[in-house]
Design a protein around this motif. Structure first.
Motif, PDB file in Angstrom:
ATOM      1  N   SER A 109      30.450  68.414  33.537  1.00 40.32           N
ATOM      2  CA  SER A 109      30.918  68.392  34.923  1.00 40.32           C
ATOM      3  C   SER A 109      32.431  68.521  34.963  1.00 40.32           C
ATOM      4  O   SER A 109      32.977  69.205  35.815  1.00 40.32           O
ATOM      5  CB  SER A 109      30.521  67.095  35.600  1.00 40.32           C
ATOM      6  OG  SER A 109      29.140  66.971  35.586  1.00 40.32           O
ATOM      7  N   GLN A 122      25.094  68.219  41.597  1.00 44.18           N
ATOM      8  CA  GLN A 122      23.841  67.708  41.050  1.00 44.18           C
ATOM      9  C   GLN A 122      23.061  66.887  42.065  1.00 44.18           C
ATOM     10  O   GLN A 122      21.872  67.058  42.236  1.00 44.18           O
ATOM     11  CB  GLN A 122      24.157  66.830  39.830  1.00 44.18           C
ATOM     12  CG  GLN A 122      22.992  65.966  39.411  1.00 44.18           C
ATOM     13  CD  GLN A 122      23.269  65.234  38.111  1.00 44.18           C
ATOM     14  OE1 GLN A 122      24.386  65.258  37.604  1.00 44.18           O
ATOM     15  NE2 GLN A 122      22.258  64.614  37.564  1.00 44.18           N
ATOM     16  N   ASP A 178      26.441  72.670  39.093  1.00 42.99           N
ATOM     17  CA  ASP A 178      26.507  71.490  38.215  1.00 42.99           C
ATOM     18  C   ASP A 178      25.184  70.739  38.272  1.00 42.99           C
ATOM     19  O   ASP A 178      24.954  69.932  39.161  1.00 42.99           O
ATOM     20  CB  ASP A 178      27.667  70.603  38.658  1.00 42.99           C
ATOM     21  CG  ASP A 178      27.923  69.470  37.681  1.00 42.99           C
ATOM     22  OD1 ASP A 178      27.173  69.365  36.689  1.00 42.99           O
ATOM     23  OD2 ASP A 178      28.861  68.691  37.915  1.00 42.99           O
ATOM     24  N   GLU A 179      24.343  71.003  37.327  1.00 39.04           N
ATOM     25  CA  GLU A 179      23.026  70.382  37.246  1.00 39.04           C
ATOM     26  C   GLU A 179      22.290  70.438  38.590  1.00 39.04           C
ATOM     27  O   GLU A 179      21.893  69.398  39.121  1.00 39.04           O
ATOM     28  CB  GLU A 179      23.149  68.920  36.798  1.00 39.04           C
ATOM     29  CG  GLU A 179      24.046  68.758  35.584  1.00 39.04           C
ATOM     30  CD  GLU A 179      23.582  67.670  34.638  1.00 39.04           C
ATOM     31  OE1 GLU A 179      22.367  67.392  34.641  1.00 39.04           O
ATOM     32  OE2 GLU A 179      24.402  67.129  33.907  1.00 39.04           O
TER      33      GLU A 179
END
Ligand SMILES: Nc1ncnc2c1ncn2[C@@H]1O[C@H](COP(=O)(O)OP(=O)(O)OP(=O)(O)O)[C@@H](O)[C@H]1O
Ligand SMILES: Nc1ncnc2c1ncn2[C@@H]1O[C@H](COP(=O)(O)OP(=O)(O)OP(=O)(O)O)[C@@H](O)[C@H]1O
Ligand SMILES: [Mg+2]
Ligand SMILES: [Mg+2]
Lengths: 302, 520, 336, 323, 322
Positions: free
Chosen positions: D56, D100, D180-181
């Motif tokens: 991240s 995320q 990000d995820e």
């Protein structure tokens, strides 16, 4: 061993009422939760009652608050004077009614003052950090290290005892409460992903503060503010009690208590009713505050 | 009370006498500030110090008549300039040192001489006001103090002072042990050494001051008590509760409302302190519209004195007509007070050009004083009546110190204040309160009436009391007519004590020695 | 070690706060209108006497000179002298401080004992009859104007029922010599059990008045903290081990739940110490709150300054103590 | 037009650790420690690694949402690091990010319309009516209905919110999206919906993705090339098929073998690593993986291996593959 | 295979909230044999945890309550036993580990305390013995420096270590059944591999039956003998692991398997189940999966199918298998 006794109605599944299409804003949602909270409703009821009483005071008060006859001094409750009369022969009932105006006024406006100043300082400290934060936080530390009532007494001593100055003093001493709250809130919101997302789309600081930080700090401010009104009312009454708030013949409840306390044995009604009124109003705001807290931010319980 | 019900026989009140040392606990509203009486001006201090230290001349019980104390006899020369005092012999201070003429001389030197090592940098307020200034000042009255022999002191004055002996009897001029003063003058303020009936034991600030019997007291048979405790209980009601529950034996500052309760209570008795004060409503005559005597008079008519006095001085005060106590010589009894009359008041207002009234600030005393027990409440009552004649009075109040400072500077409009006499002289009321030379000091009305001032000056320097009386009566007439103030009441402060207390005589000056007090 | 470094840092951080406070106090009280000379002399003051006293007290100096003089004294451990009594404040303040501290401790003991237990029981028996009652009482408690509660207590228990004394710290009839000025200790040291009983009786009413609000706050926070902790995973773990509910509550939950409670206790103790003005006024308690308020009324500058400084220092120290207590209760706390 | 949309060289991000008596800086967390890679126009670069390895931080540093400690970032020919705050703000039109946590990345007090409209407002694009229209269009694109616009985030499921997050990123028609995820918090059945959507959008708008995840199968599925991170560094970077068929770095091998397969017949040699990931505040010397590596040599403990190409753009940082 | 350790029969656990009655678990039937590892898979909110908590009788009450069915542990119906007996069973005969090793250990007590507590409670061991047992268990679950760790606090350990501690705690009294509620979800893959390895080993050595709850079909494939697939409070398919993963019958199971990205092959597009996981209680009639099922028929919408035998040791709840 016997099988557990299952109640037949237990088996009936009550279907959930989730209306998919309805738009439910967070505020609306909170209002729904609040409406289900009986204690909060009681609180609303109490405050509404006092607001009505305050607004309609000139019409519902049977006597003027500042006129009495000395010969009617300290008479017990009667049909003519429901709450009896005070040391100047004035109608306690009427005075208590007018007192609602004062307490609600002082409570609300001092908190509005503290909230405005506290929010501004808290935002500055939390969002910009660095030396601004250091200065503001230290200032808050210093103010909070004073016993607040002493600070209020000192401020009133400078400005001179009067209702308005008591209001100012109370507003000042409560600034750090809101300032710290907002600052902490800003610090945590700054780390929230939606604020990060706002920055990611290229938003300016000022807009982030106005659109994202402030609206999301509002809930705790409202909750603390509501409770703050309760505290402010008590503080105003305390200053009045010490002779530093409202001045004669203003029928401020704390002042009424102080002025009549020497007659407590002979004329307890002059002390009981103003005290009860303070307690009820404060209770009302606390009930609403509790309810708001549960409704607006269930995690904020503390 | 010879006859008591049977059940009362083992009266709890007599118990202390049987079981242990005789102890009297006196409840009062505030603590003493310091115990060196010359440095102090407030009554709470003198209540204590009068039991520890004696003055040269005393007052008779319950009156302002002079009586022997450390001085047994005195003589005055006819020109009123030389006073010779014969001192009691064999008297010792509590620290064992001798009381004699040298000690008296030492005390006066300490007070009068600014360069004396034990003089206070803060000055001695009372000395200045009673004896005209310090050594070297043109106005200083005392020329010299001589120790003729160990038991004879001779005072020589610069000019005659009618109340000189009365001044000597005032509490601040009590004689302290020179040894103790020389050793540590600061400590003396905490632990005074005198010749009085009681010795200092302990001072717990804001709580208690404890004194014990001086077994070597010069007045044989006295004191009756073994122990004397002064206890601070600020709230009047609370103090009464403490009295009723037996925590204290005697209290001052009884609320007038509580008097009936005390009277009803078999275990308690009521004491009344003879009056020696005036509480008044003043007008700052420099401020509009109060500069107009008609306006002042209108207000005077609108103040319902009898009702206020009944309501707030219930039974322990009487309506005042003149700015000095009725019991004092020189009081003008011929002046008939104005009746409460709102119509008359309105009419006067109209005459003065204010038919619809006006707005005014009414300064109310923030603290209770014997002459004005409930300043703000009385102000509220007056306010109610003023409203009826169209005067919208806004009650203003502030901290006592600020109040005094601002009223002294003349910032007030209408206000209330009062005065308690220090000695038995009319001058102590009239000149102090209304002489034009007292403006900036105690003449808060700022009333500068040439005629009245002339008369008062004349009275001051005239040694003949009958002459003076006439002059003062004239002054009172002028005052009544021009209304710089409305005298409100002379209060008789009420005290309460256990029913078994005997020989307690409250003194008009507000404090007294308790040497004679005893339990039945 | 981290703990020590942290403590030292906390104490160092105290310095600017105290200096800031002293400056604020100093400027505030000099902004207050009213002349100390007048309060010393009263309504009989003559202009000459006022001038003399002002000079003697150094009140004619500019305020910053007064401030530096004052700070110089403080740094050499001298809290100054009262303008009113001329007595050294460091001596004078001790009995007041002891009186307030004794009252505060008693109030807090009452508040903590009842508050914590009521909170635990409420959380344990959530939504029970007891819970509702306790929380309603607590709610009324936090809404209570203590000065009114004090008056009502006095009226009912002292004046009407005559069960308890209404003012003061002890029965002055046979006082015990004050050594520590903590009357409970003093009477015990002197072995004067009769007087000890008197002292305790005197403590009850003001103790309850002062303790009510913290009690209510503690009860509420204990309850919500307990409820939160009771939902925690480790409490479920403890129950999964087969522990009885009692042990789960009093061992596993309580220690964790005490962390926020402790903060409140610390904060409230500090507040009580300085904020007992009202209670002290009503119950004639010769405490430091009244000492300072009287001093404000008298414009007794050194007393106000030193009094507030002392209170603030104690307040900050209590908070420090609370922080250190955390470390004892909660090993997770890392001092950064 | 260069082929590389994004070139990152020697990117570092150190967080200070404070402590001690004076509360000064007593150390640093090397969250990202000298990372270099490029992302080609139109491709998806995956970034995998265990939690806390700095994924991240890398992603956010690229947009300067976190100010990098040092390094070079070149985006579409612009030196991102040298931009002023205001220029950077404008730059973000072309670089967007998807977070995320679908619950935390939407402002709970704004409705969907407001959330989606905001990027346009901020950059002063379109009239109010045009913006509203764009919002409607975008909602349809990400598979929501236009009547959703007036609703608030809490009225959506996790998968729907993630679609909204993606829609917000798309509003400005960026060139690069850092994801990000984006699927880690979603249920398996929803995860595939979102992955499909992202692939569709890439095709439709010619997007370039930097796709961060900790799930190897997901990254393998969506990425053209994959970088494997360990303790703030990229240890291996290659095409996704290469990575699976021919992993070089021992850490990559262990990672691959640790992924449980839902196929009961799959037989794989299992490498179970010992111990835990060391703290980035005290990273091991030399090769940071040496504490857990089954092939550790003396050299690994002292010398940091270079991140070098072993051929065909298969980069690896390991002493075993020194050419 | 004749001695089931645990037999859950048509279990119904509902929550009574102000929004209505939520049937979080609504007819779950599971059997666990001695020494067997049974997996429960399903997406978030389908009732896996509530099922396991019901077995421990730890469902928070209020609002939750077991309203029907039976849970037989070694023949004894736990639904009707009293709390005291239940306490004897918990931690002793049935132990449980939870998803979040970070929060499942009490932060204010040492590791040794927490393991020893269980031992002392159930074996009346002395403090010293309990500590010895704690150290022994820590060694068994592969914790280095066990003697030192025993005196440390949970926050001083990493996630993987904590999960080992949880396992040590659960295994300390040699339970007959271990319920593991997503024991590895919060852990990294490399750590997950370690923990799964450990659990497998314990299962083999101590013959402890394990009820393993997970949402990861990969974990199921590696660990379990049998699998139970849950959807919205129901068991929708059940069978041994090969059957379920290789030859599933229920459209949900099939869809789930297809929607997984594969590590090996590269599919261009994943299969995806449309729609969202339903909020429990929002569907009251018909098959719970019907709204998302691509083989849905009218019958599915109106009638709830039964869990029926569809093969050797294979049950499924779908009208298609008629
Ligand atoms: N603001 C910060 N201050 C100090 N350290 C930080 C900060 N943010 C991240 N870190 C540290 O930097 C390292 C990398 O964090 P990062 O969030 O980039 O990891 P990640 O790979 O995204 O992990 P995850 O998979 O958990 O999201 C971590 O060890 C983290 O503890
Ligand atoms: N305390 C509770 N109050 C009300 N409803 C609850 C409560 N606990 C659980 N539920 C309901 O029960 C349903 C099943 O929850 P459960 O925890 O068993 O799901 P799960 O399958 O374990 O999901 P996850 O994979 O997220 O752990 C949830 O959807 C929730 O709505
Ligand atoms: Mg991350
Ligand atoms: Mg679960």
């Amino acid at each position: 061993m016997a099988q557990p006794q299952l109640q037949p109605q237990d088996q009936v599944v009550v279907p959930l009422k989730v209306k998919q299409e309805e738009v439910v804003s967070p505020w609306k949602d909170a209002w729904r939760t609040l409406r289900k909270n009986k204690l909060a409703l009681v609180g609303f009821g109490i405050i509404l009652f006092f607001i009505i009483v305050a607004v309609l005071a000139p019409w519902i008060a049977p006597y003027p608050y500042d006129e009495g006859q000395l010969v009617m001094k300290n008479k017990p409750p009667s049909e003519a004077h429901w709450f009896g009369t005070d040391y100047n022969g004035r109608d306690v009932f009427s005075r208590v009614i007018y007192g609602a105006q004062i307490s609600l006024w002082v409570g609300t406006f001092s908190v509005i003052g503290s909230v405005l100043a506290g929010t501004l300082l808290g935002l500055l400290a939390g969002y910009y950090g660095r030396w601004i934060d250091t200065i503001i936080s230290r200032l808050f530390d210093i103010m909070l290290a004073f016993p607040s009532i002493l600070l209020a007494i000192a401020v009133v001593a400078i400005l001179g005892p009067s209702l308005q100055n008591a209001l100012i003093a109370i507003a000042i001493i409560n600034i750090p409460t809101f300032g710290r709250l907002v600052r902490a809130r800003v610090l945590s919101l700054k780390e929230e992903e939606f604020v990060m997302a706002a920055r990611a789309i290229g938003m300016k600081n000022s807009r982030i503060i106005m659109q994202h930080i402030l609206p999301n700090s509002l809930a705790p401010i409202i909750v603390t503010g509501t409770m703050g009104i309760a505290t402010a009312i008590i503080e105003a009454a305390a200053l009045g009690f010490l002779g530093l708030g409202a001045q004669a013949p203003e029928p401020e409840w704390g002042k009424m208590l102080a002025d009549s306390r020497q007659y407590i044995q002979k004329a307890p009604w002059t002390v009981i009713f103003p005290g009860l009124s303070i307690m009820l109003t404060v209770l009302g705001f606390n009930l609403i505050g509790d309810g708001l807290r549960d409704a607006l931010d269930p995690r904020m319980k503390s | 009370p010879a006859e008591q019900p049977k059940t009362e026989t083992p009266a709890p009140a007599t118990e202390p006498a049987k079981t242990g040392p005789k102890q009297l606990i006196v409840g009062r509203g505030a603590d003493t500030k310091g115990l060196d009486p010359i440095t102090q001006t407030d009554g709470e201090t003198f209540k204590v110090t009068e039991n520890i230290m004696d003055t040269l001349i005393g007052f008779a019980d319950g009156s302002t008549e002079l009586a022997p104390s450390l001085a047994e006899k005195w003589e005055v020369t006819p020109d009123g300039l030389v006073y010779t005092l014969k001192l009691r012999s064999g008297v010792k201070f509590h620290d064992g040192t001798d009381f004699n003429a040298e000690a008296v001389k030492y005390n006066f030197e300490r007070w009068s001489d600014k360069s004396h090592p034990q003089h206070s940098p803060e000055g001695f307020e009372y000395y200045v006001s009673q004896f005209g200034g310090y050594k070297g000042d043109a106005t200083h009255i005392i020329k010299s103090v001589e120790a003729v022999d160990p038991t004879t002191v001779k005072f020589t004055l610069n000019r005659p002072l009618a109340p000189f002996l009365a001044n000597l009897a005032m509490s601040p001029f009590a004689i302290g042990s020179p040894e103790a003063l020389k050793k540590d003058v600061k400590k003396f303020n905490e632990h005074p050494i005198g010749t009085g009936p009681f010795k200092f034991v302990e001072w717990k600030r804001n709580d208690t001051i404890t004194l014990e019997k001086n077994p070597d007291y010069w007045n044989p048979g006295y004191p009756k008590l073994d122990k004397l405790v002064f206890k601070v209980i600020p709230e009047n009601t609370a103090r009464l509760t403490a009295l009723a529950s037996g925590e204290i034996d005697l209290m001052d500052g009884l609320n007038t409302d509580d008097i009936p309760a005390v009277k009803e209570n078999k275990d308690l008795q009521l004491f009344l302190r003879p009056t020696n004060n005036i509480g008044y409503i003043g007008f700052n005559v420099e401020k509009k519209p109060l500069d107009n005597p008609k306006v002042r008079e209108a207000i005077a008519y609108a103040i319902n004195k009898p009702e206020i006095v009944t309501a707030f001085f219930d039974g322990v005060g009487e309506p005042a007509v003149n700015p000095m106590p009725k019991t004092m010589w020189g009081h003008n009894n011929d002046i008939k007070d104005r009746e409460f009359n709102l119509d008359k008041a309105k009419q006067l207002l109209a005459e003065a050009g204010h038919p619809n009234g006006f707005k005014i600030k009414f300064w109310a005393m923030p603290v209770p004083r014997p002459y004005m027990p409930e300043g703000v409440k009385i102000a509220e009552a007056i306010q109610q009546d003023l409203k009826k004649i169209g005067i919208d009075a806004e009650i203003v109040t502030m901290e006592w110190a600020t109040y005094l400072e601002k009223t002294r500077l003349g910032e007030q409009e209408m206000f209330m204040l009062g005065w308690t006499g220090d000695n038995g002289d009319p001058d102590n009321f009239l000149a102090v309160l209304l002489d034009k030379n007292s403006i900036g000091s105690n003449n808060y009305t700022r009333w500068a009436n040439e005629e009245a001032s002339q008369l008062m000056m004349k009275a001051q320097s005239n040694p003949d009391q009958a002459e003076r009386e006439k002059l003062y009566k004239q002054v009172q007439e002028i005052i009544f007519k021009d209304v710089p103030m409305v005298p409100l009441a002379h209060s008789t402060p009420a005290l309460a004590g256990k029913a078994n207390i005997i020989d307690y005589n409250p003194h008009p000056k507000g404090s007294e020695s308790l040497e004679k007090v005893d339990f039945k | 070690m981290a703990l020590l470094a942290y403590s030292i840092r906390r104490i160092l951080m105290l310095i600017p706060v105290l200096v800031g406070m002293s400056i604020i106090v100093f400027s505030i009280i000099r902004a207050i209108p009213g002349d100390p000379a007048l309060t010393i002399l009263g309504e009989k003051a003559t202009p000459q006497a006022i001038a003399d006293i002002r000079e003697a007290l150094g009140l004619n100096n500019p305020w910053y000179i007064q401030y530096f003089d004052y700070m110089k004294n403080i740094l050499s451990g001298n809290l100054g002298e009262s303008l009113q009594t001329n007595a050294p404040i460091s001596d004078e303040i001790m009995p007041y401080l002891a009186a307030t501290t004794e009252l505060t401790i008693v109030s807090m003991l009452i508040a903590v004992f009842i508050g914590v237990n009521a909170g635990i029981l409420s959380a344990w028996k959530q939504n029970s009859w007891f819970d509702y009652c306790a929380m309603l009482i607590a709610l009324v408690g936090v809404s209570m104007p203590i000065f009114w509660l004090g008056l009502m207590e006095q009226w009912v228990f002292a004046q009407e029922l005559k069960w308890l004394p209404s003012v003061g710290r002890d029965n002055s009839r046979n006082p015990v010599e004050a050594i520590t000025h903590f009357y409970i200790l003093d009477t015990m040291m002197a072995g004067r059990w009769d007087q000890l009983w008197e002292v305790i009786k005197h403590l009850i009413l003001p103790g309850i008045a002062l303790g009510t609000i913290p009690m209510a706050i503690i009860a509420r926070i204990t309850r919500s903290s307990m409820l939160e902790v009771m939902r925690a995973d480790y409490v479920r773990t403890a129950r999964a081990k087969g522990l009885t509910q009692f042990w789960v509550v009093y061992k596993h939950a309580l220690k964790n739940a005490m962390i926020p409670v402790l903060t409140v206790i610390g904060l409230q103790t500090g507040l009580l110490l300085g904020g007992a003005v009202l209670t002290e006024t009503i119950f004639g308690w010769p405490g430091v709150g009244r000492y300072i308020v009287t001093a404000i009324g008298n414009r007794d500058y050194p007393v106000i300054q030193s009094g507030i400084l002392v209170i603030a220092t104690i307040f900050v120290l209590i908070n420090l103590l609370v922080d250190l207590l955390y470390a004892y209760i909660d090993p997770r706390i890392k001092y950064r | 037009m260069a082929e590389d949309l994004l070139v990152v060289k020697n990117l570092k991000k150190y967080y200070p650790i404070t402590g001690g008596v004076l509360g000064g800086e007593v150390g640093v967390v090397k969250a990202v420690d000298d990372v270099s890679f490029t992302v080609k126009r139109g491709e998806t670069l995956g970034l995998v690694g265990e939690s806390g390895c700095g994924k991240s931080t890398t992603g956010r540093s690229l947009l300067r949402l976190i100010e990098p400690t040092s390094g070079e970032i070149n985006f579409d020919g612009t030196d991102v690091m040298s931009l002023s705050t205001d220029a950077m703000r404008k730059m973000r039109r072309d670089m967007q990010i998807v977070f995320q946590d679908p619950f935390a990345s939407l402002n709970p007090r704004h409705n969907i319309e407001k959330i989606l409209e905001e990027p346009l407002i901020v950059h002063g694009l379109g009239s109010s009516a045009e913006r509203k229209k764009r919002v409607q269009e975008m909602l349809e694109i990400v598979g929501l209905s236009s009547y959703h616009a007036s609703r608030y985030p809490h009225q959506f499921s996790g998968g729907q919110r993630q679609r909204i997050g993606i829609a917000r990123a798309l509003m400005l028609k960026p060139k690069l999206i850092v994801a990000d995820e984006p699927v880690s918090a979603l249920d398996v059945s929803i995860q595939s919906q979102v992955l499909n959507l992202m692939q569709d959008l890439q095709r439709e708008f010619g997007l370039t993705y930097l796709f961060i995840a900790h799930d190897l199968s997901v990254v393998r599925h969506i990425s053209d090339r994959v970088g494997v991170m360990y303790l703030g560094r990229i240890v291996e970077l290659t095409t996704s098929s290469q990575l699976y068929s021919n992993p070089l770095h021992p850490y990559t091998k262990a990672l691959l073998s640790a992924v449980p397969s839902p196929d009961p017949d799959a037989v794989r040699e299992r490498v179970i690593l010992q111990g835990d990931v060391p703290s980035p505040a005290k990273p091991p010397s030399g090769c940071t993986f040496h504490t857990r590596c089954p092939h550790v040599t003396e050299e690994c403990r002292t010398v940091r291996p270079e991140f070098a190409d072993t051929g065909d753009g298969h980069f690896v940082a390991c002493h075993l593959y020194k050419s | 295979m004749s001695h089931p350790v645990l037999q859950i029969e048509n279990l119904q656990t509902h929550f009574f909230t102000d929004r209505g009655q939520i049937p979080a678990v609504d007819g779950v039937t599971i059997t666990v044999q001695k020494g067997e590892v049974v997996g429960i898979v399903g997406e978030s909110g389908c009732g896996k945890s509530v099922t396991s908590l019901s077995v421990m009788k730890l469902v928070p009450n209020p609002p939750g309550r077991i309203v029907g069915g039976s849970i037989k542990f070694k023949g004894e119906d736990l639904v009707s036993v009293d709390e005291k007996r239940m306490r004897d069973i918990r931690g002793n005969e049935i132990a449980m580990i939870f998803q979040e090793p970070m929060t499942s250990l009490n932060p204010v007590f040492t590791i040794g305390d927490q393991i020893g507590e269980s031992v002392r409670l159930h074996t009346k061991a002395s403090k010293k013995d309990a500590r010895a047992r704690a150290i022994e268990m820590l060694k068994k679950v592969g914790i280095p420096r066990a003697e030192a760790i025993v005196d440390e606090y949970p926050h001083q350990l990493s996630g993987g270590m904590r999960q080992r501690v949880m396992i040590a705690m659960a295994m300390a009294c040699n339970p007959a059944l271990l319920i593991a509620d997503e024991p590895t979800t919060a852990l990294d893959v490399t750590i997950q591999a370690q923990i799964l390895d450990l659990m497998r080993q314990l299962n083999r050595e101590a013959e402890t039956a394990i009820l393993l709850i997970t949402h990861d079909l990969g974990v199921v494939a590696e660990m379990c003998h049998r699998v139970v697939v849950m959807y919205a409070g129901n068991v929708i398919e059940q069978g041994d692991v090969r059957t379920i993963l290789k030859n599933p019958k229920h459209p949900y199971t099939i869809g789930l398997l297809n929607s997984l990205p594969k590590l090996e092959g590269s599919q261009d597009r994943l299969y995806s189940i449309p729609g969202n996981v339903p909020i429990p209680g929002s569907l009251t009639v018909g098959c719970r999966f019907a709204p998302r099922c691509d083989k849905v028929s009218d019958r599915c919408r109106s009638e709830m199918p039964e869990l029926k035998v569809v093969g050797d040791n294979h049950l499924s709840r779908c009208w298609l298998t008629e």
